[in-house]
Design a protein around this motif. Sequence first.
Motif, short mmCIF file in Angstrom:
data_model
loop_
_atom_site.label_atom_id
_atom_site.label_comp_id
_atom_site.label_asym_id
_atom_site.label_seq_id
_atom_site.Cartn_x
_atom_site.Cartn_y
_atom_site.Cartn_z
N GLU A 123 0.97 -1.33 0.21
CA GLU A 123 0.08 -0.09 0.08
C GLU A 123 0.89 1.28 -0.07
O GLU A 123 0.44 2.35 -0.33
CB GLU A 123 -1.08 -0.22 1.61
CG GLU A 123 -2.16 -0.76 1.14
CD GLU A 123 -2.99 -0.98 0.43
OE1 GLU A 123 -3.41 0.15 -0.42
OE2 GLU A 123 -3.39 -2.12 -0.46
N ARG A 124 1.67 0.69 1.04
CA ARG A 124 3.29 2.55 0.83
C ARG A 124 3.81 2.51 -0.83
O ARG A 124 3.77 3.32 -1.42
CB ARG A 124 3.89 1.93 1.28
CG ARG A 124 5.17 3.33 1.97
CD ARG A 124 6.24 2.74 2.19
NE ARG A 124 7.24 1.70 1.86
CZ ARG A 124 8.25 1.54 2.39
NH1 ARG A 124 8.43 1.29 4.00
NH2 ARG A 124 9.08 0.60 1.19
N GLU A 125 4.06 1.71 -0.94
CA GLU A 125 4.47 1.46 -3.13
C GLU A 125 3.42 1.99 -3.82
O GLU A 125 3.71 3.47 -4.61
CB GLU A 125 4.73 0.08 -3.22
CG GLU A 125 6.45 0.18 -3.03
CD GLU A 125 7.55 0.58 -2.64
OE1 GLU A 125 7.22 1.73 -3.76
OE2 GLU A 125 8.16 0.77 -1.77
N LYS A 126 2.11 2.04 -3.69
CA LYS A 126 0.89 2.68 -3.77
C LYS A 126 0.20 3.87 -3.94
O LYS A 126 0.36 4.58 -5.02
CB LYS A 126 -0.26 1.61 -3.85
CG LYS A 126 -0.88 0.40 -3.99
CD LYS A 126 -1.67 -0.86 -4.21
CE LYS A 126 -2.30 -1.56 -4.91
NZ LYS A 126 -2.93 -2.20 -4.33
N THR A 127 0.56 4.46 -2.43
CA THR A 127 0.56 5.63 -2.55
C THR A 127 1.97 6.83 -3.34
O THR A 127 1.09 7.48 -3.80
CB THR A 127 0.52 5.70 -0.65
OG1 THR A 127 -0.07 5.39 -0.77
CG2 THR A 127 0.78 7.53 -0.37
N ILE A 128 3.33 6.00 -2.59
CA ILE A 128 4.02 6.89 -3.41
C ILE A 128 3.60 7.12 -4.78
O ILE A 128 4.19 8.05 -5.42
CB ILE A 128 5.69 5.67 -3.01
CG1 ILE A 128 5.91 6.33 -1.97
CG2 ILE A 128 6.75 6.56 -4.06
CD1 ILE A 128 6.73 5.56 -1.08
N GLU A 129 3.98 6.23 -5.36
CA GLU A 129 3.84 5.64 -7.08
C GLU A 129 2.46 7.04 -7.21
O GLU A 129 2.36 7.48 -8.72
CB GLU A 129 3.28 4.25 -7.68
CG GLU A 129 4.56 3.33 -7.50
CD GLU A 129 5.82 4.29 -8.52
OE1 GLU A 129 5.92 5.05 -9.41
OE2 GLU A 129 6.89 3.69 -8.08
N VAL A 151 4.26 -0.93 -9.45
CA VAL A 151 4.30 -1.25 -7.96
C VAL A 151 5.00 -2.62 -8.01
O VAL A 151 5.20 -3.18 -7.96
CB VAL A 151 3.00 -0.54 -7.49
CG1 VAL A 151 2.57 -2.50 -6.11
CG2 VAL A 151 2.53 -0.12 -6.90
N GLU A 152 4.21 -3.02 -9.13
CA GLU A 152 4.25 -5.12 -9.58
C GLU A 152 6.00 -4.98 -10.19
O GLU A 152 6.90 -5.62 -9.46
CB GLU A 152 3.53 -5.35 -10.63
CG GLU A 152 4.30 -6.61 -11.86
CD GLU A 152 3.34 -7.63 -9.98
OE1 GLU A 152 3.60 -9.04 -10.36
OE2 GLU A 152 2.68 -7.30 -9.16
N LYS A 153 6.63 -4.19 -11.08
CA LYS A 153 7.93 -3.77 -10.65
C LYS A 153 8.50 -3.67 -9.60
O LYS A 153 9.89 -4.18 -9.48
CB LYS A 153 8.11 -2.60 -11.49
CG LYS A 153 10.03 -2.69 -12.00
CD LYS A 153 10.12 -1.51 -12.67
CE LYS A 153 11.70 -0.92 -13.18
NZ LYS A 153 11.93 -0.37 -13.57
N ARG A 154 8.06 -3.25 -8.75
CA ARG A 154 8.96 -2.41 -7.32
C ARG A 154 9.06 -4.29 -6.82
O ARG A 154 9.84 -4.51 -5.56
CB ARG A 154 8.13 -1.46 -6.11
CG ARG A 154 8.42 -1.05 -5.08
CD ARG A 154 10.30 -0.76 -5.25
NE ARG A 154 10.44 0.02 -3.69
CZ ARG A 154 11.92 -0.77 -3.70
NH1 ARG A 154 12.49 -1.34 -4.13
NH2 ARG A 154 12.71 -0.71 -2.07
N LEU A 155 7.95 -4.60 -6.74
CA LEU A 155 7.70 -6.28 -5.75
C LEU A 155 8.42 -7.17 -6.09
O LEU A 155 8.75 -7.61 -5.46
CB LEU A 155 5.81 -6.30 -5.18
CG LEU A 155 5.33 -5.39 -5.31
CD1 LEU A 155 3.92 -5.75 -5.22
CD2 LEU A 155 5.70 -4.95 -4.12
N ASN A 156 8.54 -6.46 -7.43
CA ASN A 156 9.52 -7.62 -8.35
C ASN A 156 11.60 -8.37 -8.10
O ASN A 156 11.98 -8.37 -7.59
CB ASN A 156 9.89 -8.05 -9.40
CG ASN A 156 8.81 -8.29 -10.18
OD1 ASN A 156 7.75 -9.33 -9.34
ND2 ASN A 156 8.31 -8.21 -11.59
N GLU A 157 11.60 -6.40 -7.36
CA GLU A 157 12.74 -6.18 -7.25
C GLU A 157 12.89 -5.97 -5.28
O GLU A 157 14.26 -6.74 -5.08
CB GLU A 157 12.94 -4.03 -7.00
CG GLU A 157 12.93 -3.54 -8.96
CD GLU A 157 13.15 -2.64 -8.96
OE1 GLU A 157 12.76 -1.67 -7.42
OE2 GLU A 157 13.29 -1.17 -10.15
#
Length: 219
Positions: A123-129, A151-157
Motif C-alpha cells: 500500500e505504501r508503494e501504491k501511495t508513492i507511485e 508497483v509490480e516492478k517494485r515488488l519484483n525488485e
Amino acid sequence: MGIEISAQYVKELRGITGAGMMDCKKALQEASGDIDKAIESLRQKGLASASKKSGRRTAEGLIESYIHAGSKIGVMVEINCETDFVARRPEFQELTKNIAMQIAASPQVEYVDKESIPNDIIEREKTIESGKDDICNKPENVQIQIVKGRVEKRLNELSLMDQAFIRNTDITIRDLVNEKIALIGENIQIRRFVRFLLGEGLEKVNPNFSEEVASMIKS
C-alpha cells in the motif's frame, strides 16, 4: 529460429506444469505452440513435477553462509528440503551457495517472494507511485495501469524468487529452484535469509585528528 510465444502463454504452461519459465517457452517453441505437446515434452524431461512437490513438508536442509571479498557483506540463508540425504547432495549444496551469493549481489531484495511482502509495504508503494508528478495529468484509468505496473516492478525488485539469476540471467531464482526440484525429486523451499552490510545503520564519522590531539593536550 523458434516461433514467437506470448508471455501469457508461457505463464499458463508454467501454471500447469510448475516448470521454469525458460523451459516452458522452449517447450512451446519446439511444439509450435501446441500446449499439450509442450506438457508432454516437459514431463518426458522431468521438468513438469515441481508443482506437484510444492506442498510436501520440508524440515531438512542447510543454513548456508557467504562472506563477500573484503568481508564487508555477509549473508546467511536457510534452504529446506525433505530429507537429510538430499541436503548432503552436491546439487543441493551448490544451490544453497548460489542463492547465498545471489542475496549478497542483490541489495534491494528484502523478502523471499512477493507473497511474503506485507500488505502495508504494498500500500505504501501504491501511495508513492500514485503521488508522482509525471502521472497526475493523465486520465484516471491510465494512472491506475501505470501505478499497477510500477508497483509490480517494485515488488519484483524486493522479491528474491523474482530476481534474474546472476550466473544465468535468462532464468529467475524461482526457475533455478524448480529446476533443482525436478532434478532432485524433492520439494525445496527458501525459508529465510539475512544480509549484513558492514556499518549499516551507523553514522560514519571522519575523525579530525588535529582536533583530537588538541583536545587531549587541553585535558
